[in-house]
Design a protein around this motif. Structure first.
Motif, PDB file in Angstrom:
ATOM      1  N   PHE A 100       0.823  -1.213   0.000  1.00 11.27           N
ATOM      2  CA  PHE A 100       0.000   0.000   0.000  1.00 11.27           C
ATOM      3  C   PHE A 100       0.857   1.263   0.000  1.00 11.27           C
ATOM      4  O   PHE A 100       0.474   2.275  -0.591  1.00 11.27           O
ATOM      5  N   LEU A 101       2.022   1.224   0.653  1.00 10.74           N
ATOM      6  CA  LEU A 101       2.928   2.373   0.602  1.00 10.74           C
ATOM      7  C   LEU A 101       3.441   2.601  -0.818  1.00 10.74           C
ATOM      8  O   LEU A 101       3.555   3.753  -1.271  1.00 10.74           O
TER       9      LEU A 101
ATOM     10  N   ILE B  94       1.893   1.707  -3.625  1.00  8.18           N
ATOM     11  CA  ILE B  94       0.763   2.219  -4.415  1.00  8.18           C
ATOM     12  C   ILE B  94       0.559   3.701  -4.138  1.00  8.18           C
ATOM     13  O   ILE B  94       0.362   4.509  -5.063  1.00  8.18           O
ATOM     14  N   THR B  95       0.620   4.090  -2.864  1.00 12.28           N
ATOM     15  CA  THR B  95       0.430   5.505  -2.497  1.00 12.28           C
ATOM     16  C   THR B  95       1.540   6.369  -3.072  1.00 12.28           C
ATOM     17  O   THR B  95       1.283   7.458  -3.606  1.00 12.28           O
TER      18      THR B  95
ATOM     19  N   TRP C  57       1.040   6.781  -6.791  1.00 11.01           N
ATOM     20  CA  TRP C  57      -0.089   7.678  -7.079  1.00 11.01           C
ATOM     21  C   TRP C  57       0.314   9.136  -6.856  1.00 11.01           C
ATOM     22  O   TRP C  57       0.001  10.005  -7.676  1.00 11.01           O
ATOM     23  N   ILE C  58       1.022   9.408  -5.749  1.00  9.28           N
ATOM     24  CA  ILE C  58       1.493  10.773  -5.486  1.00  9.28           C
ATOM     25  C   ILE C  58       2.453  11.218  -6.587  1.00  9.28           C
ATOM     26  O   ILE C  58       2.399  12.362  -7.058  1.00  9.28           O
TER      27      ILE C  58
END
Length: 216
Positions: free
Chosen positions: A136-137, A139-140, A143-144
């Motif tokens: 999830f880190l 993916i985040t 995305w950022i």
């Protein structure tokens, strides 16, 4: 003598290293030539690489040079230099250019392919979901990065990334005591703020009775 919890919070804490690292920064960055360049162990080489990348960024973003045109002009200049050098060697006491001096060694390609394979393996391990936090880190972060990419051109984004990697590690190694102290102080302040928020707001929120689970 009684000591309150607020007094104990004010006691000096030993500064924690950035990202909880235990090894020296030079070893974390690989401990080779790349680490020497990023940490400015060889200042002339690091400065030369920074100047070259800055010049490339200036040509593409400021002058708006075309990439193919730039490659052709560089090839023309190199060919002219090699021609003058090789031709002049017959008239003046010059040694002709050495072919082996301009070739790329196979070890360089092996190192490059090894790094690419390592990145692909990391990408596979993260994507497999073995560590959900890292997944999830990642993916985040991507995305950022995609959102930032809409505000900057690709060349500006690459140059900012290179400039950060070429300056921040060296600055951190030089001022790591001050940076670690500030991070430790900030971490302690955030924990104190969360404790205050938890005691004054979260604990006062009414909660319903907890139902006991039926045992079968």
């Amino acid at each position: 003598m009684y000591t309150s919890s607020s007094d104990s919070d004010e006691q000096p804490l030993s500064p924690k290293r950035l990202f909880g690292r235990e090894r020296p920064l030079h070893q974390i960055l690989g401990g080779g030539k790349v680490a020497d360049i990023l940490l400015w162990k060889n200042k002339n080489l690091s400065a030369a690489i920074l100047i070259v990348f800055t010049l490339i960024w200036f040509l593409f973003e400021v002058v708006e040079y075309n990439f193919i045109t730039l490659l052709c002009h560089i090839a023309i200049i190199i060919m002219l230099i090699m021609f003058i050098w090789s031709t002049g060697a017959g008239f003046v006491d010059w040694s002709p250019p050495d072919f082996h001096a301009i070739t790329v060694s196979e070890a360089t390609f092996r190192w490059l392919f090894a790094k690419i394979n390592w990145l692909l393996m990391k990408f596979y391990d993260i994507s497999s979901g073995k560590d959900l936090t890292t997944f999830f880190l990642a993916i985040t972060f991507l995305w950022i990065l995609s959102v930032i990419g809409t505000s900057f051109s690709s060349m500006n984004l690459l140059y900012i990334g290179f400039l950060s990697s070429a300056t921040l590690p060296a600055l951190y190694e030089r001022y790591q005591c001050e940076v670690d102290h500030l991070l430790s102080q900030g971490n302690r302040d955030v924990k104190k703020l969360y404790k205050k928020f938890d005691s004054q707001i979260l604990n006062k929120i009414p909660r319903g009775p907890v139902k006991e689970k039926k045992r079968f």
